[in-house]
Design a protein around this motif. Structure first.
Motif, PDB file in Angstrom:
ATOM      1  N   CYS A  70       0.837  -1.202   0.000  1.00 11.45           N
ATOM      2  CA  CYS A  70       0.000   0.000   0.000  1.00 11.45           C
ATOM      3  C   CYS A  70       0.869   1.248   0.000  1.00 11.45           C
ATOM      4  O   CYS A  70       1.984   1.247   0.518  1.00 11.45           O
ATOM      5  CB  CYS A  70      -0.966  -0.001   1.180  1.00 11.45           C
ATOM      6  N   ILE A  71       0.337   2.296  -0.618  1.00  9.60           N
ATOM      7  CA  ILE A  71       1.023   3.578  -0.772  1.00  9.60           C
ATOM      8  C   ILE A  71       0.027   4.672  -0.427  1.00  9.60           C
ATOM      9  O   ILE A  71      -1.119   4.623  -0.865  1.00  9.60           O
ATOM     10  CB  ILE A  71       1.504   3.780  -2.226  1.00  9.60           C
ATOM     11  N   GLU A  72       0.463   5.658   0.334  1.00  2.00           N
ATOM     12  CA  GLU A  72      -0.421   6.767   0.689  1.00  2.00           C
ATOM     13  C   GLU A  72       0.339   8.082   0.652  1.00  2.00           C
ATOM     14  O   GLU A  72       1.316   8.251   1.386  1.00  2.00           O
ATOM     15  CB  GLU A  72      -1.000   6.544   2.090  1.00  2.00           C
ATOM     16  N   VAL A  81       4.604   4.104   2.932  1.00  8.87           N
ATOM     17  CA  VAL A  81       4.612   2.843   2.197  1.00  8.87           C
ATOM     18  C   VAL A  81       4.561   1.687   3.193  1.00  8.87           C
ATOM     19  O   VAL A  81       5.320   1.662   4.165  1.00  8.87           O
ATOM     20  CB  VAL A  81       5.887   2.730   1.325  1.00  8.87           C
ATOM     21  N   GLY A  82       3.641   0.749   2.955  1.00  5.87           N
ATOM     22  CA  GLY A  82       3.548  -0.452   3.778  1.00  5.87           C
ATOM     23  C   GLY A  82       3.856  -1.678   2.950  1.00  5.87           C
ATOM     24  O   GLY A  82       3.506  -1.748   1.765  1.00  5.87           O
ATOM     25  N   TYR A  87       6.766  -3.861   7.183  1.00  6.89           N
ATOM     26  CA  TYR A  87       7.521  -2.616   7.226  1.00  6.89           C
ATOM     27  C   TYR A  87       6.594  -1.450   6.889  1.00  6.89           C
ATOM     28  O   TYR A  87       5.756  -1.538   5.978  1.00  6.89           O
ATOM     29  CB  TYR A  87       8.671  -2.672   6.219  1.00  6.89           C
ATOM     30  N   LEU A  88       6.753  -0.347   7.610  1.00  8.74           N
ATOM     31  CA  LEU A  88       5.976   0.855   7.378  1.00  8.74           C
ATOM     32  C   LEU A  88       6.944   2.021   7.401  1.00  8.74           C
ATOM     33  O   LEU A  88       7.613   2.262   8.407  1.00  8.74           O
ATOM     34  CB  LEU A  88       4.919   1.000   8.477  1.00  8.74           C
ATOM     35  N   ALA A 118      -3.377  -1.719   4.694  1.00 14.31           N
ATOM     36  CA  ALA A 118      -3.911  -0.421   4.271  1.00 14.31           C
ATOM     37  C   ALA A 118      -3.238   0.687   5.055  1.00 14.31           C
ATOM     38  O   ALA A 118      -2.903   0.508   6.227  1.00 14.31           O
ATOM     39  CB  ALA A 118      -5.424  -0.364   4.489  1.00 14.31           C
ATOM     40  N   VAL A 119      -3.040   1.812   4.393  1.00 15.11           N
ATOM     41  CA  VAL A 119      -2.515   3.022   5.038  1.00 15.11           C
ATOM     42  C   VAL A 119      -3.363   4.188   4.555  1.00 15.11           C
ATOM     43  O   VAL A 119      -3.632   4.304   3.355  1.00 15.11           O
ATOM     44  CB  VAL A 119      -1.037   3.279   4.668  1.00 15.11           C
TER      45      VAL A 119
END
Length: 200
Positions: A70-72, A81-82, A87-88, A118-119
């Motif tokens: 996931c990218i936010e 980025v998750g 890793y976050l 999800a982020v």
């Protein structure tokens, strides 16, 4: 489609670039809501920056090789980025080194290294974002306060959380909806909740 990845302009059918058949598998996509840019994550930990104003695709990478899940976008030049191994990280897209690696501003703890599903950045507070890992939703502050970035952990879900969202109405600031998968033939659950105002 298939073993080839295509990126098109929104305004016409011209492709930015056609990737070779051995290109990494695309695993995440996020279009920046207030910009003409899309971010694409792949199974090798890479990030691609697609600018719709110009016909180019810039491939970035982070210092963490895990599969991007996931990218936010979080602010004008930041990405959260998750990855599939828990890793976050907060990346700065302005600081790209010669080896095409985006600078990691900060990494955040996800207990037991569960995959980040999800982020979401808080629409009412640019300093805050939420991330779902395993059956827990964590709320973080991008900048440490009193030496900590983890503000709250919602641990009421029984199975893996698949998605989450902040309430868009400013009258319901910091209200989160989170959805769990459910197990077997049982149905999942939707939780609507808000962390203590003392934490935010």
């Amino acid at each position: 489609s298939g073993s080839r990845n295509y990126v098109w302009r929104f305004s016409d059918a011209r492709r930015f670039r056609t990737h070779a058949a051995d290109a990494p598998r695309v695993t995440a996509l996020r279009v920046a809501p207030a910009d003409d840019v899309a971010y694409v994550g792949d199974a090798d930990g890479g990030l691609a920056l697609c600018d719709f104003r110009e016909p180019y695709l810039q491939r970035l990478a982070s210092d963490h090789p895990g599969c991007v899940r996931c990218i936010e976008p979080a602010g004008a030049h930041a990405l959260v980025v998750g990855t599939g191994d828990g890793y976050l990280g907060l990346l700065d897209t302005r600081c790209v080194r010669a080896d095409a690696r985006a600078s990691i501003v900060r990494s955040f703890p996800t207990p037991r290294a569960q995959p980040v599903a999800a982020v979401r950045a808080c629409p009412h507070d640019a300093r805050v974002f939420a991330a779902a890992a395993g059956s827990t939703v964590h709320i973080y502050r991008a900048e440490p306060q009193d030496g900590r970035t983890l503000l709250f952990a919602h641990e009421a879900h029984q199975t893996a959380v698949t998605d989450l969202s902040w309430h868009p109405d400013p009258g319901f600031d910091y209200v989160v909806g989170s959805l769990e998968l459910g197990s077997g033939r049982g149905s999942g659950e939707l939780h609507i909740w808000r962390p203590s105002g003392l934490l935010l």
